[in-house]
Design a protein around this motif. Structure first.
Motif, PDB file in Angstrom:
ATOM      1  N   LEU A  61       4.059   5.535  -5.668  1.00  0.00           N
ATOM      2  CA  LEU A  61       4.203   5.480  -7.127  1.00  0.00           C
ATOM      3  C   LEU A  61       3.037   6.167  -7.830  1.00  0.00           C
ATOM      4  CD1 LEU A  61       5.456   1.801  -7.313  1.00  0.00           C
ATOM      5  CD2 LEU A  61       6.783   3.800  -8.058  1.00  0.00           C
ATOM      6  N   LEU A  62       1.828   5.931  -7.336  1.00  0.00           N
ATOM      7  CA  LEU A  62       0.648   6.539  -7.945  1.00  0.00           C
ATOM      8  C   LEU A  62       0.618   8.044  -7.703  1.00  0.00           C
ATOM      9  CD1 LEU A  62      -1.864   3.753  -6.915  1.00  0.00           C
ATOM     10  CD2 LEU A  62      -1.364   4.398  -9.287  1.00  0.00           C
ATOM     11  N   ALA A  76      -4.025  11.539  -1.501  1.00  0.00           N
ATOM     12  CA  ALA A  76      -5.394  11.085  -1.261  1.00  0.00           C
ATOM     13  C   ALA A  76      -5.945  10.352  -2.493  1.00  0.00           C
ATOM     14  CB  ALA A  76      -6.287  12.271  -0.901  1.00  0.00           C
ATOM     15  N   ARG A  77      -5.701  10.897  -3.668  1.00  0.00           N
ATOM     16  CA  ARG A  77      -6.141  10.213  -4.894  1.00  0.00           C
ATOM     17  C   ARG A  77      -5.448   8.866  -5.053  1.00  0.00           C
ATOM     18  NH1 ARG A  77      -5.636  13.249 -10.363  1.00  0.00           N
ATOM     19  NH2 ARG A  77      -6.455  11.212 -10.996  1.00  0.00           N
ATOM     20  N   ALA A  78      -4.162   8.848  -4.773  1.00  0.00           N
ATOM     21  CA  ALA A  78      -3.386   7.613  -4.919  1.00  0.00           C
ATOM     22  C   ALA A  78      -3.882   6.537  -3.963  1.00  0.00           C
ATOM     23  CB  ALA A  78      -1.910   7.898  -4.678  1.00  0.00           C
ATOM     24  N   ARG A  79      -4.223   6.921  -2.743  1.00  0.00           N
ATOM     25  CA  ARG A  79      -4.767   5.951  -1.785  1.00  0.00           C
ATOM     26  C   ARG A  79      -6.043   5.310  -2.331  1.00  0.00           C
ATOM     27  NH1 ARG A  79      -7.005   7.964   2.359  1.00  0.00           N
ATOM     28  NH2 ARG A  79      -6.808   6.151   3.733  1.00  0.00           N
ATOM     29  N   GLY A  80      -6.883   6.134  -2.917  1.00  0.00           N
ATOM     30  CA  GLY A  80      -8.124   5.613  -3.472  1.00  0.00           C
ATOM     31  C   GLY A  80      -7.878   4.631  -4.607  1.00  0.00           C
ATOM     32  N   LEU A 135       2.379  -1.566 -12.261  1.00  0.00           N
ATOM     33  CA  LEU A 135       2.384  -1.062 -10.888  1.00  0.00           C
ATOM     34  C   LEU A 135       2.840  -2.145  -9.922  1.00  0.00           C
ATOM     35  CD1 LEU A 135       1.649   0.939  -8.598  1.00  0.00           C
ATOM     36  CD2 LEU A 135      -0.722   0.108  -8.786  1.00  0.00           C
ATOM     37  N   PHE A 136       2.260  -3.338 -10.026  1.00  0.00           N
ATOM     38  CA  PHE A 136       2.628  -4.416  -9.116  1.00  0.00           C
ATOM     39  C   PHE A 136       4.082  -4.856  -9.322  1.00  0.00           C
ATOM     40  CE2 PHE A 136      -1.946  -4.771  -8.552  1.00  0.00           C
ATOM     41  CZ  PHE A 136      -2.044  -5.058  -7.205  1.00  0.00           C
ATOM     42  N   HIS A 186       0.823  -1.202   0.000  1.00  0.00           N
ATOM     43  CA  HIS A 186       0.000   0.000   0.000  1.00  0.00           C
ATOM     44  C   HIS A 186       0.867   1.266   0.000  1.00  0.00           C
ATOM     45  CE1 HIS A 186      -3.187   2.816   1.076  1.00  0.00           C
ATOM     46  NE2 HIS A 186      -2.456   3.205   2.124  1.00  0.00           N
ATOM     47  N   ALA A 187       1.894   1.305   0.854  1.00  0.00           N
ATOM     48  CA  ALA A 187       2.748   2.491   0.934  1.00  0.00           C
ATOM     49  C   ALA A 187       3.454   2.755  -0.388  1.00  0.00           C
ATOM     50  CB  ALA A 187       3.770   2.316   2.060  1.00  0.00           C
TER      51      ALA A 187
END
Length: 297
Positions: A138-139, A237-241, A278-279, A132-133
Motif C-alpha cells: 500500500l505504501l 525500499a522506502r515503503a519498507r522503511g 493504513l491499518f 508488513h507485506a
C-alpha cells in the motif's frame, strides 16, 4: 578457522553469532526448495496483477476457471470492504462489485496466502508478516502514484518477501533457525545464506521468474533492500522503511525499538488517510483474502 575446505565460505557472512553457534549448521549441502506449483489459473492471476491494461472480461475468465479464486472473490465482494447491500453469488458480479484493480490485488494476496502453508513451530510470525507485506504494498503504491509512477509498485511491495514464505514452507525447521538467529541480532540475509546458501531475495526472484512477472517487478523483488534497481525497487525500499517506523515488523526479526517518522514519510501516510487509514486498509485486505481467519486457526 575451523571450516573444512569442502565448505564454500563465500556463502557465509557472520555479522552476529560465531560460526560455532549451535543454531548455525555449517554444511556444504543446501537442500533444494521443493514447492508445489501453482494452478495455471493462479499463475495467470499473478501475471495480471501488475498489468495496467487488464480487461474486466479477461480477469473474470481467469477467476471463473478456478474454484479457489471464485470462492475468494465472493468472500471479498461480500465482506465489509465492499460494503455489500446484497450478497452476490457469481465470480463476474464479485469482480464488478470490487472493481478490476481491487479484485486483482485482493486475489493476488489470496494466492500467496493460500499457496504457502507455514507449519507450526517455525517461530515465523505470519500475522506480522502479512501486516508488513500489505503495508509495504500500500505504501509503495502511494509513493509510486504520488510521483507519477505506475502501480506495479503494489505488486513489488506485496511480493518483496515472498522468498521468505517459500523458505519457511519448504524447510520449516531450517527456517526456524534463521528466525532464531535474526532475533538474536544476526543480519537476516546472512542468517538465510548460512542456513540455505541463498537468501530470500534470490528465492523471490526465482518464483517471480517462474510466474513470468515483468522484469522490473522481478528486479524490485531482488533489490527491495537497497532500492537502486528501478523506480519500483526504490518505492518498495522506502515503503519498507515507513512500515518499520509505524511499528510493523516483518515476522522474523525484532524491531529495534520505537522509531520516529521521517519528514518525507508524512505525505505518503496522508495519501492513505493517516496511520489509522493504513491499518484499516491492511485489516480490510486481510479479511477479504481470508488470511486473518487462517492465521488465527
Amino acid at each position: 578457522d575451523g571450516l573444512s575446505e569442502s565448505y564454500d565460505t563465500r556463502a557465509y557472512v557472520f555479522a552476529g553469532p560465531r560460526p560455532d553457534d549451535p543454531d548455525v549448521v555449517l554444511t556444504a549441502y543446501f537442500p533444494a526448495l521443493e514447492l508445489p506449483p501453482l494452478p495455471t489459473s493462479q499463475v495467470r492471476l499473478m501475471q495480471l496483477l501488475p498489468r495496467q491494461d487488464v480487461d474486466l472480461a479477461e480477469l473474470v475468465s481467469v477467476v471463473e476457471t478456478d474454484p479457489g479464486l471464485t470462492v475468494a472473490a465472493l468472500r471479498a465482494a461480500n465482506s465489509a470492504i465492499s460494503s455489500p447491500v446484497r450478497r452476490i453469488g457469481t465470480a463476474r458480479a464479485a469482480v464488478v462489485r470490487m472493481g478490476g484493480l481491487a479484485a486483482r490485488r485482493m486475489l493476488g494476496g489470496y494466492v500467496l496466502s493460500s499457496a504457502f502453508a507455514i507449519p507450526q513451530g517455525t517461530a515465523f510470525n505470519l500475522d506480522e508478516y502479512w501486516k508488513h507485506a500489505l503495508a509495504t504494498a500500500l505504501l509503495a503504491d502511494a509513493i509510486a502514484v504520488k510521483e507519477g509512477g505506475r502501480t506495479e509498485a503494489f505488486t513489488a511491495g506485496l511480493l518483496h518477501d515472498v522468498g521468505c514464505l517459500a523458505m519457511a514452507c519448504a524447510q520449516p525447521e531450517r527456517y526456524a533457525r534463521v528466525v532464531a538467529l535474526a532475533r538474536r541480532g544476526m543480519n537476516e540475509l546472512a542468517a538465510e545464506r548460512a542456513m540455505f546458501g541463498f537468501d530470500h531475495c534470490y528465492y523471490g526472484e526465482q518464483l517471480a521468474q517462474q510466474w513470468e512477472l515483468p522484469s522490473m517487478v522481478v528486479e524490485a523483488i531482488v533489490d527491495h533492500q537497497q532500492g537502486t534497481a528501478n523506480e519500483f525497487a526504490q518505492a518498495t525500499a522506502r515503503a519498507r522503511g515507513i512500515s518499520r517506523r509505524v511499528g510493523i515488523g516483518n515476522g522474523r526479526a525484532v524491531l529495534p525499538g520505537q522509531m520516529a517518522l521521517q519528514r518525507a514519510d508524512h505525505s505518503v501516510i496522508r495519501a492513505l488517510r493517516g496511520t489509522d487509514g493504513l491499518f484499516q486498509q491492511i485489516a480490510q485486505f486481510r479479511d477479504g483474502m481470508g488470511e486473518r481467519a487462517r492465521s488465527e486457526e
